[in-house]
Design a protein around this motif. Structure first.
Motif, PDB file in Angstrom:
ATOM      1  N   MET A  26      88.598  55.087   3.051  1.00  0.00           N
ATOM      2  CA  MET A  26      87.497  54.498   2.395  1.00  0.00           C
ATOM      3  C   MET A  26      86.045  54.621   3.010  1.00  0.00           C
ATOM      4  O   MET A  26      85.115  54.652   2.462  1.00  0.00           O
ATOM      5  N   ASN A  27      86.177  54.649   4.389  1.00  0.00           N
ATOM      6  CA  ASN A  27      84.955  54.701   5.180  1.00  0.00           C
ATOM      7  C   ASN A  27      84.304  56.383   5.128  1.00  0.00           C
ATOM      8  O   ASN A  27      83.209  56.554   4.928  1.00  0.00           O
ATOM      9  N   GLU A  28      85.323  57.046   4.976  1.00  0.00           N
ATOM     10  CA  GLU A  28      84.981  58.540   4.505  1.00  0.00           C
ATOM     11  C   GLU A  28      84.320  58.610   3.127  1.00  0.00           C
ATOM     12  O   GLU A  28      83.162  59.257   3.086  1.00  0.00           O
ATOM     13  N   PHE A  29      84.671  57.835   2.115  1.00  0.00           N
ATOM     14  CA  PHE A  29      84.030  57.834   0.961  1.00  0.00           C
ATOM     15  C   PHE A  29      82.728  57.281   1.105  1.00  0.00           C
ATOM     16  O   PHE A  29      81.714  57.944   0.652  1.00  0.00           O
ATOM     17  N   LEU A  30      82.598  56.075   1.678  1.00  0.00           N
ATOM     18  CA  LEU A  30      81.502  55.513   1.820  1.00  0.00           C
ATOM     19  C   LEU A  30      80.369  56.282   2.500  1.00  0.00           C
ATOM     20  O   LEU A  30      79.008  56.056   2.418  1.00  0.00           O
ATOM     21  N   ALA A  31      80.803  57.058   3.613  1.00  0.00           N
ATOM     22  CA  ALA A  31      79.725  57.771   4.295  1.00  0.00           C
ATOM     23  C   ALA A  31      79.194  59.166   3.431  1.00  0.00           C
ATOM     24  O   ALA A  31      78.336  59.573   3.723  1.00  0.00           O
ATOM     25  N   ASP A  32      79.980  59.549   2.395  1.00  0.00           N
ATOM     26  CA  ASP A  32      79.356  60.473   1.553  1.00  0.00           C
ATOM     27  C   ASP A  32      79.008  59.838   0.152  1.00  0.00           C
ATOM     28  O   ASP A  32      78.435  60.507  -0.403  1.00  0.00           O
ATOM     29  N   PHE A  33      79.060  58.577  -0.102  1.00  0.00           N
ATOM     30  CA  PHE A  33      78.877  58.100  -1.366  1.00  0.00           C
ATOM     31  C   PHE A  33      77.334  58.392  -1.833  1.00  0.00           C
ATOM     32  O   PHE A  33      77.053  58.848  -2.989  1.00  0.00           O
ATOM     33  N   ALA A  34      76.351  58.089  -0.988  1.00  0.00           N
ATOM     34  CA  ALA A  34      74.912  57.785  -1.495  1.00  0.00           C
ATOM     35  C   ALA A  34      74.442  59.364  -1.892  1.00  0.00           C
ATOM     36  O   ALA A  34      73.913  59.592  -2.812  1.00  0.00           O
ATOM     37  N   GLN A  35      74.927  60.277  -0.800  1.00  0.00           N
ATOM     38  CA  GLN A  35      74.456  61.660  -1.265  1.00  0.00           C
ATOM     39  C   GLN A  35      75.016  61.975  -2.314  1.00  0.00           C
ATOM     40  O   GLN A  35      74.473  63.112  -3.192  1.00  0.00           O
ATOM     41  N   GLY A  36      76.563  61.889  -2.311  1.00  0.00           N
ATOM     42  CA  GLY A  36      77.278  62.600  -3.548  1.00  0.00           C
ATOM     43  C   GLY A  36      76.769  61.917  -4.820  1.00  0.00           C
ATOM     44  O   GLY A  36      76.939  62.546  -5.921  1.00  0.00           O
ATOM     45  N   ARG A  37      76.440  60.727  -4.847  1.00  0.00           N
ATOM     46  CA  ARG A  37      75.878  59.951  -6.133  1.00  0.00           C
ATOM     47  C   ARG A  37      74.418  60.829  -6.557  1.00  0.00           C
ATOM     48  O   ARG A  37      74.287  61.146  -7.686  1.00  0.00           O
ATOM     49  N   GLN A  38      73.737  61.013  -5.720  1.00  0.00           N
ATOM     50  CA  GLN A  38      72.364  61.628  -5.748  1.00  0.00           C
ATOM     51  C   GLN A  38      72.590  63.121  -6.211  1.00  0.00           C
ATOM     52  O   GLN A  38      71.716  63.556  -7.063  1.00  0.00           O
ATOM     53  N   THR A  39      73.605  63.952  -5.790  1.00  0.00           N
ATOM     54  CA  THR A  39      73.780  65.260  -6.444  1.00  0.00           C
ATOM     55  C   THR A  39      74.674  65.186  -7.578  1.00  0.00           C
ATOM     56  O   THR A  39      75.062  66.445  -7.909  1.00  0.00           O
ATOM     57  N   GLY A  40      75.146  64.181  -7.993  1.00  0.00           N
ATOM     58  CA  GLY A  40      75.927  63.997  -9.299  1.00  0.00           C
ATOM     59  C   GLY A  40      77.561  64.512  -9.116  1.00  0.00           C
ATOM     60  O   GLY A  40      78.051  64.481 -10.130  1.00  0.00           O
ATOM     61  N   ARG A  41      77.894  64.146  -7.919  1.00  0.00           N
ATOM     62  CA  ARG A  41      79.445  64.170  -7.782  1.00  0.00           C
ATOM     63  C   ARG A  41      80.218  62.883  -7.849  1.00  0.00           C
ATOM     64  O   ARG A  41      81.141  62.985  -8.194  1.00  0.00           O
ATOM     65  N   TYR A  42      79.410  61.788  -7.988  1.00  0.00           N
ATOM     66  CA  TYR A  42      80.062  60.373  -8.297  1.00  0.00           C
ATOM     67  C   TYR A  42      79.303  59.987  -9.422  1.00  0.00           C
ATOM     68  O   TYR A  42      77.989  59.767  -9.638  1.00  0.00           O
ATOM     69  N   ILE A  43      80.068  59.708 -10.320  1.00  0.00           N
ATOM     70  CA  ILE A  43      79.479  59.496 -11.750  1.00  0.00           C
ATOM     71  C   ILE A  43      79.849  58.003 -12.384  1.00  0.00           C
ATOM     72  O   ILE A  43      81.155  57.788 -12.318  1.00  0.00           O
ATOM     73  N   ASP A  44      79.132  57.050 -12.840  1.00  0.00           N
ATOM     74  CA  ASP A  44      79.366  56.000 -13.255  1.00  0.00           C
ATOM     75  C   ASP A  44      79.908  56.205 -14.696  1.00  0.00           C
ATOM     76  O   ASP A  44      79.015  56.446 -15.731  1.00  0.00           O
ATOM     77  N   ALA A  45      81.117  56.427 -14.739  1.00  0.00           N
ATOM     78  CA  ALA A  45      81.964  56.333 -16.256  1.00  0.00           C
ATOM     79  C   ALA A  45      83.215  55.986 -16.079  1.00  0.00           C
ATOM     80  O   ALA A  45      83.810  55.628 -14.933  1.00  0.00           O
ATOM     81  N   GLU A  46      83.714  55.561 -17.255  1.00  0.00           N
ATOM     82  CA  GLU A  46      85.157  55.158 -17.324  1.00  0.00           C
ATOM     83  C   GLU A  46      85.696  55.497 -18.444  1.00  0.00           C
ATOM     84  O   GLU A  46      85.144  55.827 -19.580  1.00  0.00           O
ATOM     85  N   LEU A  47      87.101  55.528 -18.470  1.00  0.00           N
ATOM     86  CA  LEU A  47      87.938  55.957 -19.627  1.00  0.00           C
ATOM     87  C   LEU A  47      87.797  54.735 -20.757  1.00  0.00           C
ATOM     88  O   LEU A  47      87.705  53.588 -20.357  1.00  0.00           O
ATOM     89  N   PRO A  48      88.028  54.987 -21.999  1.00  0.00           N
ATOM     90  CA  PRO A  48      88.666  56.190 -22.565  1.00  0.00           C
ATOM     91  C   PRO A  48      87.452  57.240 -23.124  1.00  0.00           C
ATOM     92  O   PRO A  48      87.832  58.071 -23.979  1.00  0.00           O
ATOM     93  N   HIS A  49      86.215  56.907 -22.574  1.00  0.00           N
ATOM     94  CA  HIS A  49      85.041  57.898 -23.020  1.00  0.00           C
ATOM     95  C   HIS A  49      84.354  58.523 -21.846  1.00  0.00           C
ATOM     96  O   HIS A  49      83.843  57.623 -21.054  1.00  0.00           O
ATOM     97  N   LEU A  50      84.363  59.829 -21.667  1.00  0.00           N
ATOM     98  CA  LEU A  50      83.732  60.464 -20.398  1.00  0.00           C
ATOM     99  C   LEU A  50      82.487  61.166 -21.190  1.00  0.00           C
ATOM    100  O   LEU A  50      82.608  61.894 -21.943  1.00  0.00           O
ATOM    101  N   PRO A  51      81.526  61.355 -20.069  1.00  0.00           N
ATOM    102  CA  PRO A  51      80.356  61.993 -20.403  1.00  0.00           C
ATOM    103  C   PRO A  51      80.460  63.499 -20.013  1.00  0.00           C
ATOM    104  O   PRO A  51      79.500  63.862 -19.521  1.00  0.00           O
ATOM    105  N   PHE A  52      81.568  64.055 -20.405  1.00  0.00           N
ATOM    106  CA  PHE A  52      81.567  65.435 -19.710  1.00  0.00           C
ATOM    107  C   PHE A  52      81.944  66.376 -21.246  1.00  0.00           C
ATOM    108  O   PHE A  52      82.312  66.034 -22.092  1.00  0.00           O
ATOM    109  N   TYR A  91      81.065  53.172  -9.248  1.00  0.00           N
ATOM    110  CA  TYR A  91      79.893  54.067  -8.672  1.00  0.00           C
ATOM    111  C   TYR A  91      78.623  53.657  -9.160  1.00  0.00           C
ATOM    112  O   TYR A  91      77.584  54.252  -8.787  1.00  0.00           O
ATOM    113  N   ARG A  92      78.724  52.328 -10.139  1.00  0.00           N
ATOM    114  CA  ARG A  92      77.250  51.904 -10.532  1.00  0.00           C
ATOM    115  C   ARG A  92      76.677  51.090  -9.384  1.00  0.00           C
ATOM    116  O   ARG A  92      75.459  50.738  -9.437  1.00  0.00           O
TER     117      ARG A  92
END
Length: 227
Positions: free
Chosen positions: A109-135, A61-62
């Motif tokens: 994946m097309n459904e994801f791509l159509a949603d991604f830009a807005q979802g990243r802006q609103t914080g639903r898609y977060i650039d993070a990975e295991l084993p350390h999460l920012p939650f 998501y970066r």
């Protein structure tokens, strides 16, 4: 030889597949969810459209929608070619053929791509990975992870799996993992020992069969409940 990849690939499943992979009922959807290593799956998009609470995290998501789309189009024919070469390792019931698989995956994946830009802006898609999460601790009711842990057990160690699962247990009260085999269909040798380690830490671990069954050896899910 079986299906092999040299790195983690962007490959997204559909919302309906998530319901089957994790044996989720309509009532289950009212919980808050983290989709960890969610990649280009459509689970977040559909959950959000239906008014449910969900976040997804993945280092993918970066990148921009266009960059992710380009990567998907590069990977798609390679994956389908490998599935075709190893088609005896799959159950062609709901998915009828490698060509049908390509269609189902591309739609998700097309459904994801159509949603991604807005979802990243609103914080639903977060650039993070295991084993350390920012939650925060117990920020979510449930954490899901599909086709990452165990799927890449040829390159992700037992220690990584232990650390990753404990981190998911930190941020969610219940953790659901699917499948329990590698991309090539092999059960990781460290799986019994990993379950012993989690049990010793007082986590309740349950292995259950689920409705989703595409890989012949891959219809089991692990449910982990924190003490």
């Amino acid at each position: 030889m079986g299906f092999t990849v040299d790195q983690v690939i962007p490959w997204g499943r559909s919302f309906d597949e998530y319901l089957q992979m994790f044996a989720l009922s309509e009532d289950d959807l009212h919980y808050s969810y983290l989709d960890c290593a969610g990649g280009p799956a459509s689970f977040n998009a559909v959950m959000t459209r239906r008014g449910y609470s969900v976040a997804s995290c993945d280092p993918l998501y970066r990148f921009s929608s266009a960059q992710i789309s380009d990567r998907i189009q590069l990977v798609l024919p390679m994956v389908i070619q490998q599935v075709e070469a190893n088609r005896e390792d799959y159950i062609w019931h709901q998915i009828k053929s490698p060509e049908h698989l390509a269609q189902v995956r591309q739609e998700a994946m097309n459904e994801f791509l159509a949603d991604f830009a807005q979802g990243r802006q609103t914080g639903r898609y977060i650039d993070a990975e295991l084993p350390h999460l920012p939650f925060a601790d117990r920020q979510f009711d449930r954490a899901l992870s599909a086709h990452f842990l165990f799927s890449y057990s040829d390159r992700l160690s037992q220690q990584f799996h232990r650390d990753a699962i404990l981190e998911l247990c930190r941020v969610a009260s219940m953790v659901l993992l699917f499948p329990l085999v590698s991309i090539g269909g092999d059960t990781p040798r460290f799986l019994p020992r990993l379950i012993q380690q989690l049990t010793a830490l007082k986590y309740a671990v349950e292995i259950q069969s689920v409705p989703y069954h595409f890989q012949k050896s891959g219809n089991l899910m692990m449910k982990i409940i924190s003490p």
